[in-house]
Design a protein around this motif. Structure first.
Motif, mmCIF file in Angstrom:
data_model
loop_
_atom_site.group_PDB
_atom_site.id
_atom_site.type_symbol
_atom_site.label_atom_id
_atom_site.label_comp_id
_atom_site.label_asym_id
_atom_site.label_seq_id
_atom_site.Cartn_x
_atom_site.Cartn_y
_atom_site.Cartn_z
ATOM 1 N N ARG A 131 -2.064 -13.297 27.691
ATOM 2 C CA ARG A 131 -0.886 -13.241 28.565
ATOM 3 C C ARG A 131 -1.210 -12.522 29.871
ATOM 4 N NH1 ARG A 131 1.403 -11.843 23.594
ATOM 5 N NH2 ARG A 131 1.702 -9.663 24.239
ATOM 6 N N TRP A 132 -1.946 -11.419 29.750
ATOM 7 C CA TRP A 132 -2.299 -10.650 30.963
ATOM 8 C C TRP A 132 -3.134 -11.495 31.925
ATOM 9 C CZ3 TRP A 132 -7.025 -9.281 33.052
ATOM 10 C CH2 TRP A 132 -6.965 -8.361 34.108
ATOM 11 N N MET A 133 -4.137 -12.183 31.391
ATOM 12 C CA MET A 133 -5.019 -12.986 32.247
ATOM 13 C C MET A 133 -4.241 -14.100 32.945
ATOM 14 S SD MET A 133 -8.025 -13.546 33.460
ATOM 15 C CE MET A 133 -9.193 -12.678 32.390
ATOM 16 N N LEU A 134 -3.379 -14.781 32.218
ATOM 17 C CA LEU A 134 -2.623 -15.881 32.816
ATOM 18 C C LEU A 134 -1.594 -15.372 33.822
ATOM 19 C CD1 LEU A 134 -2.142 -18.176 29.688
ATOM 20 C CD2 LEU A 134 -3.763 -18.439 31.568
ATOM 21 N N MET A 135 -1.030 -14.196 33.551
ATOM 22 C CA MET A 135 -0.110 -13.608 34.520
ATOM 23 C C MET A 135 -0.826 -13.299 35.832
ATOM 24 S SD MET A 135 2.334 -10.987 32.388
ATOM 25 C CE MET A 135 3.519 -11.581 31.178
ATOM 26 N N GLN A 136 -2.064 -12.802 35.735
ATOM 27 C CA GLN A 136 -2.815 -12.526 36.960
ATOM 28 C C GLN A 136 -3.018 -13.793 37.785
ATOM 29 O OE1 GLN A 136 -3.356 -9.131 37.519
ATOM 30 N NE2 GLN A 136 -2.135 -9.258 35.630
ATOM 31 N N GLU A 137 -3.355 -14.872 37.086
ATOM 32 C CA GLU A 137 -3.564 -16.143 37.774
ATOM 33 C C GLU A 137 -2.272 -16.654 38.412
ATOM 34 O OE1 GLU A 137 -6.421 -18.086 38.316
ATOM 35 O OE2 GLU A 137 -7.228 -16.106 37.848
ATOM 36 N N ALA A 138 -1.175 -16.542 37.664
ATOM 37 C CA ALA A 138 0.110 -17.018 38.194
ATOM 38 C C ALA A 138 0.545 -16.178 39.382
ATOM 39 C CB ALA A 138 1.166 -16.993 37.099
ATOM 40 N N ARG A 139 0.367 -14.877 39.302
ATOM 41 C CA ARG A 139 0.732 -14.004 40.425
ATOM 42 C C ARG A 139 -0.172 -14.269 41.628
ATOM 43 N NH1 ARG A 139 0.656 -8.196 37.795
ATOM 44 N NH2 ARG A 139 0.842 -7.596 40.002
ATOM 45 N N SER A 140 -1.429 -14.614 41.354
ATOM 46 C CA SER A 140 -2.331 -14.967 42.445
ATOM 47 C C SER A 140 -1.855 -16.221 43.172
ATOM 48 C CB SER A 140 -3.741 -15.185 41.901
ATOM 49 O OG SER A 140 -4.634 -15.528 42.931
ATOM 50 N N LEU A 141 -1.349 -17.187 42.403
ATOM 51 C CA LEU A 141 -0.775 -18.385 43.029
ATOM 52 C C LEU A 141 0.378 -18.009 43.946
ATOM 53 C CD1 LEU A 141 -0.580 -21.133 40.226
ATOM 54 C CD2 LEU A 141 -2.113 -21.069 42.189
ATOM 55 N N LEU A 142 1.255 -17.127 43.459
ATOM 56 C CA LEU A 142 2.395 -16.700 44.277
ATOM 57 C C LEU A 142 1.936 -16.003 45.539
ATOM 58 C CD1 LEU A 142 5.034 -15.323 41.717
ATOM 59 C CD2 LEU A 142 5.201 -17.386 43.133
ATOM 60 N N ALA A 143 0.908 -15.155 45.429
ATOM 61 C CA ALA A 143 0.413 -14.433 46.600
ATOM 62 C C ALA A 143 -0.154 -15.396 47.634
ATOM 63 C CB ALA A 143 -0.645 -13.415 46.180
ATOM 64 N N ARG A 144 -0.929 -16.391 47.176
ATOM 65 C CA ARG A 144 -1.516 -17.347 48.114
ATOM 66 C C ARG A 144 -0.446 -18.244 48.707
ATOM 67 N NH1 ARG A 144 -5.162 -17.816 43.837
ATOM 68 N NH2 ARG A 144 -4.834 -20.051 43.517
ATOM 69 N N LEU A 145 0.556 -18.586 47.894
ATOM 70 C CA LEU A 145 1.654 -19.408 48.399
ATOM 71 C C LEU A 145 2.400 -18.682 49.511
ATOM 72 C CD1 LEU A 145 3.074 -22.135 47.852
ATOM 73 C CD2 LEU A 145 4.621 -20.909 46.324
ATOM 74 N N GLY A 146 2.512 -17.357 49.373
ATOM 75 C CA GLY A 146 3.193 -16.582 50.404
ATOM 76 C C GLY A 146 2.460 -16.541 51.719
ATOM 77 N N GLN A 147 1.157 -16.877 51.705
ATOM 78 C CA GLN A 147 0.383 -16.894 52.943
ATOM 79 C C GLN A 147 0.546 -18.189 53.731
ATOM 80 O OE1 GLN A 147 -1.329 -14.213 54.109
ATOM 81 N NE2 GLN A 147 -0.378 -13.176 52.358
ATOM 82 N N VAL A 148 1.165 -19.191 53.120
ATOM 83 C CA VAL A 148 1.384 -20.466 53.815
ATOM 84 C C VAL A 148 2.658 -20.350 54.642
ATOM 85 C CG1 VAL A 148 1.664 -22.955 53.556
ATOM 86 C CG2 VAL A 148 0.258 -21.684 51.918
ATOM 87 N N LYS A 149 2.496 -20.278 55.952
ATOM 88 C CA LYS A 149 3.617 -20.049 56.855
ATOM 89 C C LYS A 149 4.119 -21.357 57.464
ATOM 90 C CE LYS A 149 3.110 -15.610 56.311
ATOM 91 N NZ LYS A 149 4.071 -14.846 55.473
ATOM 92 N N PRO A 150 5.364 -21.391 57.898
ATOM 93 C CA PRO A 150 5.875 -22.578 58.607
ATOM 94 C C PRO A 150 5.065 -22.841 59.870
ATOM 95 C CG PRO A 150 7.675 -21.129 57.970
ATOM 96 C CD PRO A 150 6.402 -20.371 57.715
ATOM 97 N N PHE A 151 4.972 -24.097 60.252
ATOM 98 C CA PHE A 151 4.239 -24.443 61.470
ATOM 99 C C PHE A 151 4.857 -23.790 62.699
ATOM 100 C CE2 PHE A 151 2.886 -28.182 58.869
ATOM 101 C CZ PHE A 151 1.528 -27.920 58.929
ATOM 102 N N ALA A 152 6.159 -23.533 62.642
ATOM 103 C CA ALA A 152 6.820 -22.892 63.780
ATOM 104 C C ALA A 152 6.249 -21.506 64.047
ATOM 105 C CB ALA A 152 8.319 -22.790 63.519
ATOM 106 N N LEU A 153 5.582 -20.910 63.058
ATOM 107 C CA LEU A 153 5.004 -19.572 63.212
ATOM 108 C C LEU A 153 3.494 -19.595 63.377
ATOM 109 C CD1 LEU A 153 6.981 -17.639 60.428
ATOM 110 C CD2 LEU A 153 7.455 -17.705 62.892
ATOM 111 N N THR A 154 2.854 -20.732 63.136
ATOM 112 C CA THR A 154 1.392 -20.740 63.096
ATOM 113 C C THR A 154 0.733 -21.541 64.205
ATOM 114 O OG1 THR A 154 1.427 -22.616 61.560
ATOM 115 C CG2 THR A 154 1.368 -20.410 60.595
ATOM 116 N N GLU A 155 1.393 -22.581 64.692
ATOM 117 C CA GLU A 155 0.747 -23.430 65.688
ATOM 118 C C GLU A 155 0.933 -22.860 67.096
ATOM 119 O OE1 GLU A 155 -1.266 -25.901 65.221
ATOM 120 O OE2 GLU A 155 -1.053 -25.754 63.047
ATOM 121 N N SER A 156 -0.178 -22.700 67.807
ATOM 122 C CA SER A 156 -0.132 -22.171 69.169
ATOM 123 C C SER A 156 -0.493 -23.281 70.144
ATOM 124 C CB SER A 156 -1.112 -21.002 69.326
ATOM 125 O OG SER A 156 -2.422 -21.423 69.008
#
Length: 453
Positions: free
Chosen positions: A16-41
């Motif tokens: 359970r601990w190992m899979l939770m780490q993986e799932a939380r890692s997915l959430l962390a990486r998902l949070g790094q995907v920003k809207p194009f309105a904030l990323t495209e210059s």
């Protein structure tokens, strides 16, 4: 809270601990995907339309929110397990499905990122925004459908392609915008319009359900005529409709551009692949000339057809292929007549030729526009982009404009359309007409057309 691995941890707890780490890692990486309105210059003139950006960001944000909820539900499920009901294989299976969904979300993000990143390139970004305006103008058919947002980008190779709006994306979901890939080698010249508007034709055909309606008509024609040659037109009909749309919008510029794309070694020009939805190059150019002749009667179409035949003479072909080419050529007039007078249900009793602006794009009329614009360059700036491409393409075909002049003028026009689109409410660019928002009510600079800025 950071919890380390304890030597006293049971095997189910460790799972359970190992899979939770993986799932939380997915959430962390998902949070790094920003809207194009904030990323495209990109400079404002290079931006995609507000409607396109809003549609893309809303679609992607919705997908990310749904995935985030699924991961959070998975974490709650894991926390609710104890050593007795923890089944590693099932827990891993659920996580693997979430990871696949995560990769689909990133893939969909990259589909649009590939197109939007180029908007930061010097000059290229603004010209792409100008092509967005041209594409929207080519797609517009007042009263029959709402024009979806369109964005363009460049890629290597000679061919163009489209990911149509309102069609399924990889992994599911409906594409919120039309994404058109155009060949970089065609920037900047009137040939870009041939490739671009051909792809627009695919989107229009989808919105009007032209492929299905024409395919049914061609199948009926084959049965009634008892002539298998109609089977070829049926197989190629989706690409033929796109070619028709291009010729209808920009006239001879479309056929000249097509000739540039399919001018290949002889073996490829006459290669017939029964699984290819494209007509083989030799007949495709001849058919484009025939469509042009039907829409815009003029000696130039026969002249172009004979030129193409001199580049790729039929002599030397094997007997079977030679006979097939002759049968196809003989069937072209009847097929083109059926095509342009087709009345699909979506057009509510009108034919394809009736809904296209053919009267305004007759060769002599285009020549008249060109001569008028020589005297009054500002008039070109008030014209629809597809009409401008048609006029310039006709001028090139008539030898009135050099390739160098064409490239210079179109580069300036693409920039102009991009700026006017982003500043459409400003006094400098005026107001867009309610029915024809693509027409700019501004005065361009005076002087010879080849010197316009």
């Amino acid at each position: 809270m950071l919890i380390g691995v304890s030597p006293m941890m049971t095997k189910p707890a460790y799972v359970r601990w190992m899979l939770m780490q993986e799932a939380r890692s997915l959430l962390a990486r998902l949070g790094q995907v920003k809207p194009f309105a904030l990323t495209e210059s990109a400079v404002p003139a290079a931006n995609i339309s507000l409607s396109a950006q809003t549609a893309i960001d809303r679609y992607l944000i919705t997908g990310r929110q749904a995935l985030r909820l699924q991961v959070q539900a998975y974490l709650r499920w894991l926390r609710g397990l104890d050593d007795d009901n923890t089944h590693p294989a099932e827990a891993q299976h659920r996580l693997s499905l979430l990871r696949l969904r995560f990769n689909v979300t990133l893939s969909q993000f990259d589909i649009f990122a590939d197109a939007l990143t180029q908007r930061s390139e010097y000059e290229t970004g603004v010209r792409l925004a100008g092509l967005d305006v041209v594409a929207a103008d080519a797609l517009r058919l007042e009263g029959y459908y709402a024009v979806p947002p369109v964005i363009c980008y460049l890629d290597r190779g000679a061919g163009a392609a489209i990911r149509r709006a309102r069609t399924r994306l990889p992994g599911g979901g409906e594409n919120p915008v039309a994404v058109i890939r155009v060949p970089r080698e065609r920037m900047v010249g009137s040939g870009i319009a041939s490739s671009l508007i051909h792809e627009v034709g695919h989107q229009a055909a989808e919105l009007l359900d032209l492929v299905n309606s024409l395919r049914q008509l061609l199948q009926l024609q084959e049965r009634e005529a008892k002539n298998s040659i109609w089977r070829y037109w049926e197989r190629w009909i989706s690409e033929i409709i796109a070619d028709f749309w291009s010729v209808a919008r920009v006239g001879v510029a479309s056929t000249l551009g097509l000739m540039g794309v399919v001018s290949l070694p002889r073996a490829f020009v006459f290669r017939i692949n029964r699984n290819d939805p494209h007509p083989f190059p030799w007949i495709r150019v001849i058919l484009s000339c025939a469509i042009g002749e039907a829409l815009y009667p003029h000696p130039q179409w026969q002249r172009l057809a004979r030129l193409w035949e001199s580049f790729y003479p039929k002599t030397g072909l094997d007997a079977a292929r030679y006979a097939l080419l002759n049968r196809l050529e003989a069937a072209i007039p009847e097929f083109v007549d059926l095509l342009i007078h087709h009345q699909p249900r979506s057009l509510r009793g009108r034919s394809l030729i009736e809904v296209m602006d053919t009267g305004n794009r007759q060769p002599d009329r285009l020549t008249g526009y060109y001569e008028h614009w020589q005297r009054m360059p500002a008039a070109m700036y008030r014209s629809a982009p597809t009409l401008v491409f048609a006029v310039i393409g006709q001028a090139r075909a008539d030898g009135r404009m050099s390739p160098e002049q064409e490239s210079t003028i179109l580069a300036k026009l693409l920039t102009y359309w991009a700026v006017c689109d982003i500043l459409s409410t400003a006094a400098a660019c005026g107001k867009h007409d309610a029915a024809h928002r693509h027409q700019m009510h501004v005065h361009g600079p005076s002087g010879d057309i080849t010197a316009m800025v």
